[in-house]
Scaffold this active site. Structure first.
Site, mmCIF file in Angstrom:
data_model
loop_
_atom_site.group_PDB
_atom_site.id
_atom_site.type_symbol
_atom_site.label_atom_id
_atom_site.label_comp_id
_atom_site.label_asym_id
_atom_site.label_seq_id
_atom_site.Cartn_x
_atom_site.Cartn_y
_atom_site.Cartn_z
ATOM 1 N N LYS A 1 11.795 -15.543 21.871
ATOM 2 C CA LYS A 1 12.419 -16.707 22.497
ATOM 3 C C LYS A 1 12.860 -16.379 23.923
ATOM 4 O O LYS A 1 12.629 -17.162 24.851
ATOM 5 C CB LYS A 1 13.607 -17.164 21.661
ATOM 6 C CG LYS A 1 14.208 -18.488 22.092
ATOM 7 C CD LYS A 1 15.306 -18.926 21.125
ATOM 8 C CE LYS A 1 14.734 -19.204 19.758
ATOM 9 N NZ LYS A 1 15.768 -19.654 18.789
ATOM 10 N N HIS B 1 12.371 -27.609 9.128
ATOM 11 C CA HIS B 1 12.390 -26.234 8.619
ATOM 12 C C HIS B 1 11.328 -26.042 7.545
ATOM 13 O O HIS B 1 10.577 -25.067 7.548
ATOM 14 C CB HIS B 1 13.781 -25.927 8.057
ATOM 15 C CG HIS B 1 13.872 -24.597 7.371
ATOM 16 N ND1 HIS B 1 13.646 -24.451 6.015
ATOM 17 C CD2 HIS B 1 14.133 -23.357 7.847
ATOM 18 C CE1 HIS B 1 13.776 -23.181 5.679
ATOM 19 N NE2 HIS B 1 14.075 -22.503 6.771
ATOM 20 N N ARG C 1 -21.943 2.861 -10.965
ATOM 21 C CA ARG C 1 -21.045 3.901 -11.459
ATOM 22 C C ARG C 1 -21.274 4.100 -12.954
ATOM 23 O O ARG C 1 -21.214 3.142 -13.736
ATOM 24 C CB ARG C 1 -19.585 3.511 -11.206
ATOM 25 C CG ARG C 1 -18.589 4.590 -11.629
ATOM 26 C CD ARG C 1 -17.153 4.174 -11.389
ATOM 27 N NE ARG C 1 -16.711 3.154 -12.337
ATOM 28 C CZ ARG C 1 -15.520 2.556 -12.287
ATOM 29 N NH1 ARG C 1 -14.678 2.866 -11.322
ATOM 30 N NH2 ARG C 1 -15.191 1.638 -13.185
ATOM 31 N N GLU D 1 -11.498 9.932 -6.411
ATOM 32 C CA GLU D 1 -10.327 9.201 -6.905
ATOM 33 C C GLU D 1 -9.243 10.136 -7.403
ATOM 34 O O GLU D 1 -8.275 9.697 -8.030
ATOM 35 C CB GLU D 1 -10.732 8.234 -8.017
ATOM 36 C CG GLU D 1 -11.617 8.841 -9.069
ATOM 37 C CD GLU D 1 -12.271 7.802 -9.967
ATOM 38 O OE1 GLU D 1 -11.631 6.773 -10.258
ATOM 39 O OE2 GLU D 1 -13.426 8.016 -10.382
ATOM 40 N N GLY E 1 -12.375 5.710 -4.593
ATOM 41 C CA GLY E 1 -11.784 4.787 -5.564
ATOM 42 C C GLY E 1 -10.287 4.737 -5.351
ATOM 43 O O GLY E 1 -9.525 5.459 -6.009
ATOM 44 N N ASN F 1 -7.937 2.686 -6.037
ATOM 45 C CA ASN F 1 -7.003 2.263 -7.084
ATOM 46 C C ASN F 1 -6.486 3.488 -7.845
ATOM 47 O O ASN F 1 -5.276 3.718 -7.960
ATOM 48 C CB ASN F 1 -7.691 1.299 -8.053
ATOM 49 C CG ASN F 1 -8.119 0.010 -7.378
ATOM 50 O OD1 ASN F 1 -7.653 -0.318 -6.294
ATOM 51 N ND2 ASN F 1 -9.024 -0.709 -8.010
#
Length: 895
Positions: A25, A454, A629, A758, A779, A781
């Site tokens: 601002k 808002h 895989r 992984e 991998g 995860n």
């Protein structure tokens, strides 16, 4: 950066390049002052002063002197003195963080009024009612924001006076009522705090600045920052500005304007205007504003001047600008500007239009949109054929379609959403305290306010569906119901459908249909301006990105859809998903086999099924890489639940022998921590024939596609490797089987063999593993789980919300890559692997591959591709292009 030598800057001293120091601002006010727009003068207390205050609990010692000097300069410019008894200078005190946080922090208007100066203001303005209205506003804001008085106490007092006078709105209270109300407000402060409302203007100003600093750490501000991923340590600037008044009569007013429609992106001037009002009335939505076009009739000169300023600002910022303004007795003042928040639809249309107008380049247009916005555009919408007569109409503030149960406050929204229920938050108007409920809800519906209220601004920023200003609805938050014009009563828990594109509300759950953007992405054909903008932007992203984008797909249907959405191959085909359903019996037979002959019989039955799967997927992705895989999860996942099986056997007088065998197998294979047990490469090496069967299925599928004239590019990925010795053993067996298939078919069956990284050890020993790998696929995860030492499902269901709330995690490491930990392992793995094998291909196949922030990281560390679910492919393509531009130009989205 060198520590600033001062903490206070007059507007004329700054510019938009100082947003980090002056806040968004303050930088906007400085920039408008610099280019000659009519900005009321003032000064900005920098974010650095706030940081000192938040760290030490005290303002910097220099701040008091610098603020006094800046105030003296402001008084000189205005020709008036703060709080003078005869003709007082009044100032506003507003927050202004680096990034826009609409309504999250505090504002105090009319600083400088007291029991004496209110009389001087009445005489100078010639309007006694205006002076007392300003005074009661100051006491109300100051009491709540600075002194911590419950705001509801002030609202109750106002409501009592309105009821006594039988008027609906605050501005209909006369002077006598406002004088009484002012005294009541002072009495409330005295009763609640034990002190009187401060009469010294300088004291008011100092305490107001401190209160704005404190508002950085309010609950709503913290929630908003967590939601928007805004750093906690930025602090806020404070803007002190000479007051100008829109509540001086019919020739005055206040409004918010946009240089383009922030909901759709269409060209033209959009916004709201409220005659005889202050700016907070527009934002709060307590009075229904007029369309900005009405100002042309009310004050043609001010409207024309505003149009000129809007064009100046859009040309200067080269983007949609959001402008707050006040008309004071016919004189136009511009109070604020910023690059405006917009919906996803508007973001793409505005970027496309500005590019077509040659205002910005194609690269800049790409930087100004993002993958999250594109994903929102792919969400379904209501089927037009099924839309019935709406309950009510309102302002279409943020487009999209949402269905959910009606709730009337944040607490109920959070409670129901926490159980998985979809909810619609309904309010008369929202306030910053409603933020948690807005986040939890699918949509926001208000009976008051417009496109700049808002609710509208915050919902647009979050990508939430929003309809505002549905005046036809009588919302009763106490009775927890709303009444439609037809007389229909909708109670809490009833389901409604909200259409943020048309601005309508419907009873019940309307059916959804695919979005036009989603269809356009699959067909590659634009049907309107928006879809043309999206396809054009994606085409440019594809032309500049380095990262390939592949899909995680396990079926031919997923592969076809992924390719239509722009996938450049399959980065992860999970073969264990092919062993479910009716095939589970064959897996059970393999597990229960008493000897090699029975095991081979079961594997022989699985082979043609696997081969057919792979053949169809390779056909769908013909000419593109398909990384297959080998089976990864432990075999017990293909067997019945241990407890259920035991109960079934115990309850049966004559148990099935097969069930007894299954239970014995389940008991034999039971592991305390199966995800760290016999799975991945360990399973392939431990179960004779399992890996050979899968590799043979791949090889025979490749041979079949070659015979059919295809161009198969199958790659075999060995999961969960922790040491190069495992990979060498698995590779040797795979190569042997592929050689046999080649000999049997007379074809060259060449499949690259690589591994999924992984485990932390795999990343740390990637140089060794690369000796036996043609490619790495990270991998992320499982790499996140094993690096952090936690189970994702358990953690997200227990302590993750607490950790995020306390700032331990800014965001879940399963949502966005943990760059310092997991990301560092990825970077080390890439570097070490390529040092040994410069031709090593590297990618990521965890769901991080579709996360925008993670994609930028993967680009920086040099991966060749990311792979994600089909639905996330368009967004990943877009972010891969943005990542390339960010790296080469150093540009970023400044919104």
């Amino acid at each position: 950066m060198t520590k600033p030598t001062k903490y206070v800057y007059a507007f004329a001293e700054g510019g938009r390049e100082m947003a980090g120091l002056l806040g968004g601002k303050g930088a906007g006010l400085a920039e408008m002052t610099r280019i000659g727009l009519p900005v009321p003068p003032g000064f900005t207390v920098s974010t650095e002063a706030c940081k000192v205050y938040l760290t030490t609990g005290q303002e910097p010692p220099e701040l008091g002197v610098e603020a006094a000097q800046a105030l003296a300069g402001l008084e000189s410019a205005m020709g008036r003195t703060l709080g003078a008894p005869d003709d007082p200078l009044l100032v506003s005190v507003r927050s202004g963080a680096r990034f826009s946080m609409p309504g999250m922090m505090d504002t105090i208007l009319d600083i400088g009024l007291n029991d004496e100066s209110v009389t001087g203001l009445a005489k100078a303005s010639g309007q006694e009612r205006f002076a007392w209205d300003s005074y009661r506003r100051l006491i109300q804001m100051f009491g709540h924001t600075v002194l911590g008085v419950d705001g509801e106490l002030f609202e109750q007092a106002i409501a009592a006076h309105k009821a006594r006078r039988a008027v609906a709105d605050d501005h209909l209270l006369d002077t006598a009522e406002l004088v009484l109300l002012t005294e009541e407000f002072k009495a409330i402060i005295r009763q609640e705090t034990g002190e009187d409302f401060p009469q010294e203007p300088a004291d008011q100003l100092a305490r107001a600045i401190r209160a704005v600093f404190d508002s950085w750490n309010t609950e709503r501000a913290r929630v908003y920052r967590h939601r928007e991923h805004i750093p906690e340590d930025l602090g806020t600037a404070v803007n002190v500005q000479a007051m100008v008044f829109g509540n001086l009569g019919a020739d005055s007013g206040t409004g918010v304007a946009f240089t383009r429609d922030p909901a759709t992106g269409e060209q033209g001037v959009y916004g709201d205007y409220l005659p005889d009002a202050q700016g907070e009335d527009v934002v709060a939505g307590v009075r229904d504003a007029l369309p900005l076009s009405e100002l042309r009739t009310l004050d043609p000169r001010a409207y024309a001047e505003l149009g000129d300023h809007l064009r100046t600002l859009e040309n200067h910022y080269r983007d949609l600008c959001d402008v707050e303004f006040t008309v004071e007795r016919g004189k136009l003042w511009v109070l604020q500007t910023r690059v405006g928040k917009r919906t996803a639809e508007a973001a793409f249309r505005i970027a496309h239009d500005l590019r077509e107008e040659h205002t910005i380049t194609a690269d800049e247009a790409l930087i100004r949109v993002n993958g999250a916005e594109l994903t929102r555009l792919m969400f379904p919408r209501f089927d037009a054929r099924s839309i019935d007569q709406p309950l009510a109409h309102g302002v279409p503030a943020s487009p999209g379609a949402a269905v959910g149960a009606v709730v009337f406050d944040s607490a109920e929204a959070l409670r129901r959403a926490g159980t998985g229920e979809q909810v619609i938050l309904v309010r008369r108007e929202t306030t910053p305290d409603d933020l948690p409920g807005m986040i939890a809800a699918q949509a926001v519906l208000t009976s008051r306010g417009g496109k700049t209220s808002h609710a509208a601004v915050v919902a647009r920023g979050m990508g939430k569906v929003c309809v505002c200003g549905a005046e036809e609805l009588a919302v009763d938050t106490v009775a927890r119901q709303f009444t439609a014009p037809s007389g229909a009563v909708v109670r809490e828990g009833d389901v409604v459908s909200v259409d943020g594109t048309s601005g309508t509300v419907h009873l019940g759950a309307l059916p959804l249909t695919a979005s036009d953007v989603g269809r356009a992405l699959e067909t590659g054909t634009a049907t309107d301006t928006l879809t043309g903008a999206v396809l054009g932007t994606l085409a440019h992203a594809d032309s500049v990105r380095r990262l390939e984008v592949r899909a995680n797909a396990d079926t031919p249907e997923d592969a076809v859809r992924a390719r239509a959405l722009g996938a450049q191959g399959i980065g992860l085909c999970r073969t264990e998903h092919m062993f479910l359903g009716e095939r589970r019996e064959l897996v059970e037979a393999m597990i229960l086999a008493r000897d090699d002959v029975e095991r081979e019989r079961a594997l022989d039955a699985l082979l043609p099924l696997q081969r057919a799967d792979f053949t169809a997927i390779l056909e769908a992705m013909d000419g593109l890489p398909v990384t297959i895989r080998l089976i990864d999860p432990p075999l017990h996942e293909f067997l019945p639940d241990r407890t259920e099986l035991a109960v079934r056997l115990a309850r049966t007088a004559h148990p099935d022998p097969h069930d007894s065998e299954l239970l014995a197998a389940v008991e034999r294979m039971h592991e305390q921590n199966p995800m760290l047990g016999l799975r991945g490469v360990r399973l392939g090496l431990a179960v004779p024939g399992l890996m050979a069967m899968q590799v043979r299925a791949v090889g025979e599928a490749v041979a079949q596609r070659l015979r059919d004239g295809g161009a198969p590019r199958a790659e075999i990925m060995i999961p969960l490797v922790g040491t190069v010795e495992e990979l060498r053993l698995a590779r040797a067996e795979a190569e042997l089987v592929l050689g046999e298939v080649g000999s049997e078919t007379g074809l060259s069956v060449d499949c690259p063999i690589g591994t999924m990284i992984e485990l932390p050890r795999a990343a740390l020993t990637a140089g060794r593993i690369a000796e036996a790998a043609d490619f790495f696929s990270f991998g992320t995860n499982d790499l996140t789980q094993t690096t952090w030492g936690l189970s994702r499902d358990d953690a997200e269901a227990s302590f993750f919300p607490l950790y995020i709330d306390k700032g331990v995690f800014p965001v879940s490491p399963f949502e966005t890559i943990d760059q310092e930990g997991v990301g560092r392992l990825v970077e080390l793995g890439v570097q070490a692997g390529r040092a040994v094998n410069p031709r090593l291909e590297t990618g990521v196949c965890g769901e991080h591959g579709g996360d925008p922030d993670s994609i930028h990281f993967f680009h920086r560390v040099g991966l060749d591709y990311v792979s994600c679910s089909p639905f996330r492919i368009p967004a990943a393509r877009l972010e891969a292009g943005r990542a390339a531009l960010t790296e080469t130009t150093g540009t970023s989205d400044t919104r």
